[in-house]
Design a protein around this motif. Structure first.
Motif, mmCIF file in Angstrom:
data_model
loop_
_atom_site.group_PDB
_atom_site.id
_atom_site.type_symbol
_atom_site.label_atom_id
_atom_site.label_comp_id
_atom_site.label_asym_id
_atom_site.label_seq_id
_atom_site.Cartn_x
_atom_site.Cartn_y
_atom_site.Cartn_z
ATOM 1 N N ALA A 108 0.836 -1.191 0.044
ATOM 2 C CA ALA A 108 0.054 -0.025 0.017
ATOM 3 C C ALA A 108 0.715 1.150 -0.015
ATOM 4 C CB ALA A 108 -0.744 0.112 1.148
ATOM 5 N N ARG A 109 2.088 1.286 0.772
ATOM 6 C CA ARG A 109 2.616 2.334 0.833
ATOM 7 C C ARG A 109 3.576 2.786 -0.325
ATOM 8 N NH1 ARG A 109 5.592 0.840 4.936
ATOM 9 N NH2 ARG A 109 7.405 0.524 3.858
ATOM 10 N N GLU A 110 4.184 1.774 -0.773
ATOM 11 C CA GLU A 110 5.361 1.970 -1.702
ATOM 12 C C GLU A 110 4.576 1.860 -3.301
ATOM 13 O OE1 GLU A 110 8.614 -0.289 -1.497
ATOM 14 O OE2 GLU A 110 9.100 0.313 0.729
ATOM 15 N N PHE A 111 3.441 1.127 -3.309
ATOM 16 C CA PHE A 111 3.105 0.978 -4.686
ATOM 17 C C PHE A 111 1.697 1.348 -4.882
ATOM 18 C CE2 PHE A 111 6.230 -2.568 -3.834
ATOM 19 C CZ PHE A 111 7.295 -2.187 -4.944
ATOM 20 N N GLY A 112 0.831 1.718 -3.846
ATOM 21 C CA GLY A 112 -0.640 1.888 -3.755
ATOM 22 C C GLY A 112 -1.542 0.718 -4.171
ATOM 23 N N LEU A 113 -1.016 -0.171 -3.858
ATOM 24 C CA LEU A 113 -1.898 -1.718 -4.236
ATOM 25 C C LEU A 113 -2.791 -1.873 -2.948
ATOM 26 C CD1 LEU A 113 0.799 -3.820 -5.923
ATOM 27 C CD2 LEU A 113 -0.775 -2.128 -6.785
ATOM 28 N N THR A 114 -4.125 -2.320 -3.316
ATOM 29 C CA THR A 114 -4.791 -2.726 -2.090
ATOM 30 C C THR A 114 -5.583 -4.087 -2.663
ATOM 31 O OG1 THR A 114 -6.732 -1.828 -3.335
ATOM 32 C CG2 THR A 114 -5.705 -0.330 -2.051
ATOM 33 N N PRO A 115 -6.139 -4.601 -1.492
ATOM 34 C CA PRO A 115 -6.784 -6.090 -1.763
ATOM 35 C C PRO A 115 -7.900 -6.024 -2.751
ATOM 36 C CG PRO A 115 -6.208 -5.696 0.512
ATOM 37 C CD PRO A 115 -6.019 -4.639 -0.027
ATOM 38 N N MET A 116 -8.564 -4.896 -2.862
ATOM 39 C CA MET A 116 -9.605 -4.704 -3.881
ATOM 40 C C MET A 116 -9.374 -4.740 -5.169
ATOM 41 S SD MET A 116 -12.243 -4.516 -2.012
ATOM 42 C CE MET A 116 -13.543 -4.257 -3.566
ATOM 43 N N MET A 117 -8.180 -4.483 -5.696
ATOM 44 C CA MET A 117 -7.817 -4.558 -7.015
ATOM 45 C C MET A 117 -7.706 -6.014 -7.334
ATOM 46 S SD MET A 117 -3.547 -3.743 -7.234
ATOM 47 C CE MET A 117 -3.870 -4.142 -9.035
ATOM 48 N N MET A 118 -7.455 -7.029 -6.600
ATOM 49 C CA MET A 118 -7.442 -8.321 -6.751
ATOM 50 C C MET A 118 -8.820 -9.061 -7.068
ATOM 51 S SD MET A 118 -4.551 -9.810 -4.234
ATOM 52 C CE MET A 118 -5.467 -9.735 -2.798
ATOM 53 N N LEU A 119 -9.890 -8.363 -6.513
ATOM 54 C CA LEU A 119 -11.193 -8.776 -6.506
ATOM 55 C C LEU A 119 -12.046 -8.358 -7.968
ATOM 56 C CD1 LEU A 119 -11.987 -8.936 -2.933
ATOM 57 C CD2 LEU A 119 -11.042 -10.793 -4.340
ATOM 58 N N SER A 120 -11.746 -6.899 -8.166
ATOM 59 C CA SER A 120 -12.501 -6.178 -9.217
ATOM 60 C C SER A 120 -12.410 -6.717 -10.489
ATOM 61 C CB SER A 120 -11.854 -4.718 -9.171
ATOM 62 O OG SER A 120 -12.325 -4.140 -10.346
ATOM 63 N N ASP A 121 -13.300 -6.914 -11.284
ATOM 64 C CA ASP A 121 -13.562 -7.270 -12.771
ATOM 65 C C ASP A 121 -13.843 -6.115 -13.451
ATOM 66 O OD1 ASP A 121 -13.003 -10.175 -12.473
ATOM 67 O OD2 ASP A 121 -15.257 -10.235 -11.703
ATOM 68 N N GLU A 122 -13.848 -4.800 -12.964
ATOM 69 C CA GLU A 122 -13.883 -3.528 -13.701
ATOM 70 C C GLU A 122 -12.828 -3.587 -14.892
ATOM 71 O OE1 GLU A 122 -14.636 1.022 -12.871
ATOM 72 O OE2 GLU A 122 -14.009 -0.148 -11.389
ATOM 73 N N VAL A 123 -13.292 -3.032 -15.897
ATOM 74 C CA VAL A 123 -12.581 -2.441 -17.064
ATOM 75 C C VAL A 123 -12.709 -1.047 -17.387
ATOM 76 C CG1 VAL A 123 -12.724 -4.883 -18.153
ATOM 77 C CG2 VAL A 123 -14.486 -3.299 -18.734
ATOM 78 N N HIS A 124 -11.617 -0.760 -18.016
ATOM 79 C CA HIS A 124 -11.352 0.933 -18.265
ATOM 80 C C HIS A 124 -10.900 1.227 -19.595
ATOM 81 C CE1 HIS A 124 -11.128 0.969 -13.782
ATOM 82 N NE2 HIS A 124 -10.610 -0.138 -13.815
ATOM 83 N N ALA A 125 -11.490 2.294 -20.034
ATOM 84 C CA ALA A 125 -11.013 2.940 -21.301
ATOM 85 C C ALA A 125 -9.689 3.402 -20.969
ATOM 86 C CB ALA A 125 -11.851 3.783 -21.890
ATOM 87 N N ILE A 126 -8.927 3.716 -21.881
ATOM 88 C CA ILE A 126 -7.641 4.385 -21.705
ATOM 89 C C ILE A 126 -8.043 5.998 -21.644
ATOM 90 C CG2 ILE A 126 -5.509 5.209 -22.692
ATOM 91 C CD1 ILE A 126 -5.522 2.591 -24.283
ATOM 92 N N ASP A 127 -7.830 6.683 -20.853
ATOM 93 C CA ASP A 127 -8.180 8.056 -20.341
ATOM 94 C C ASP A 127 -7.304 9.071 -21.174
ATOM 95 O OD1 ASP A 127 -9.734 9.985 -19.062
ATOM 96 O OD2 ASP A 127 -7.960 10.309 -17.906
ATOM 97 N N GLY A 128 -7.759 9.956 -21.914
ATOM 98 C CA GLY A 128 -7.238 10.869 -22.334
ATOM 99 C C GLY A 128 -6.828 10.794 -23.984
ATOM 100 N N LEU A 129 -7.394 9.912 -24.647
ATOM 101 C CA LEU A 129 -7.199 9.607 -26.032
ATOM 102 C C LEU A 129 -7.971 10.823 -26.887
ATOM 103 C CD1 LEU A 129 -7.449 5.639 -26.019
ATOM 104 C CD2 LEU A 129 -5.326 6.960 -26.632
#
Length: 295
Positions: A108-129
């Protein structure tokens, strides 16, 4: 004393987090999970559909599981599943949460990683194209999609930059030969300019380049802490389709919805990428990376 080595497979350009599990209680929890599920190797449980099988396969980008090394053997797990098993393992504790918890504070401190990211099935568009990104009808440059030439990958751990430049190296290559732990958009643009990729452009490639030996690539970042994070590259192949290589994973020509990458504006990824720019790859850049990537 028993020690377990863990690699969290989550990044493309940055080096994946790795750590040793040494606390006896944590070692015992990990060993117990593997012992409880070892008997399930082989044999496909009744009622397990092909769709269910695909559901436990790691995605193209984002969290793709853990490599766990103990007793001289490395095993890969993803979402409480050993890929060598045909069905997700059943356990009171998921192995993903067990492994994450052994290094949660640092992640969490060094990489900003959380347990929730392991469970999420959300997909994202590339922002700013830019508004339109269709390259399907183009034939630009000379790079051809030949994934077999990159598998198995005997080269370096993180190959998205080398792959995008269409050059194989013996060791990791990064923009500007930097050992940064994270990147901002401006730092990545400056590093690519220093490497000779030219200034970033924001318009999608739409015309043939002057030389058949050059091609386009696109740079994106995954913001993690304070707008800084991991970088990733995709290259535009002669077919008009983008392709990419995430770390040591196979080369892909699809996004995380298994759609061919002929229109970046319609692409969806598990990783929330931010657009950095389009760049030109030429032979001078490839020569630079060959020299930089010598073991």
């Amino acid at each position: 004393m028993s020690r377990i080595h863990v690699r969290m497979r989550v990044f493309s350009g940055l080096r994946d987090p790795e750590w040793e599990i040494t606390r006896p209680g944590d070692v015992a929890r990990v060993q117990r999970w593997f012992a409880n599920n070892a008997a399930r190797r082989g044999g496909r449980p009744a009622g397990r559909s092909e769709r269910d099988q695909r559901a436990v396969q790691p995605p193209v980008t984002g969290f793709r599981g853990f490599d766990v090394t103990m007793n001289g053997r490395t095993m890969r797990v993803y979402r409480n599943n050993l890929p060598s098993l045909p069905a997700a393992a059943t356990s009171a504790e998921t192995i993903d949460n067990i492994l994450f918890s052994t290094n949660a504070e640092v992640l969490a401190r060094e990489f900003g990683l959380t347990p929730m990211m392991m469970l999420s099935d959300e997909v994202h568009a590339i922002d700013g194209l830019p508004p339109t990104c269709d390259t399907s009808d183009l034939e630009l440059g000379s790079t051809h999609y030949r994934p077999s030439s990159w598998m198995p990958d005997p080269f370096c751990d993180n190959t998205c930059y080398g792959y995008a430049a269409n050059v194989k190296t013996e060791s990791v290559v990064t923009p500007d030969d930097s050992q940064r732990q994270n990147w901002s958009k401006s730092e990545l643009r400056a590093a690519l300019a220093d490497d000779g990729a030219g200034p970033a452009t924001t318009a999608v490639p739409s015309a043939r380049l002057d030389s058949p030996d050059v091609h386009y690539m696109v740079a994106v970042i995954q913001p993690l802490v304070g707008g800084r994070g991991d970088f990733h590259f995709l290259r535009l192949d002669r077919s008009g389709c983008w392709s990419h290589k995430v770390s040591t994973d196979p080369v892909k020509q699809v996004d995380d919805q298994d759609k061919k990458l002929t229109n970046l504006c319609q692409a969806r990824f598990r990783t929330p990428f931010v657009f950095v720019g389009f760049f030109v790859v030429n032979e001078d850049l490839r020569d630079l990376l060959r020299e930089r990537g010598q073991a």
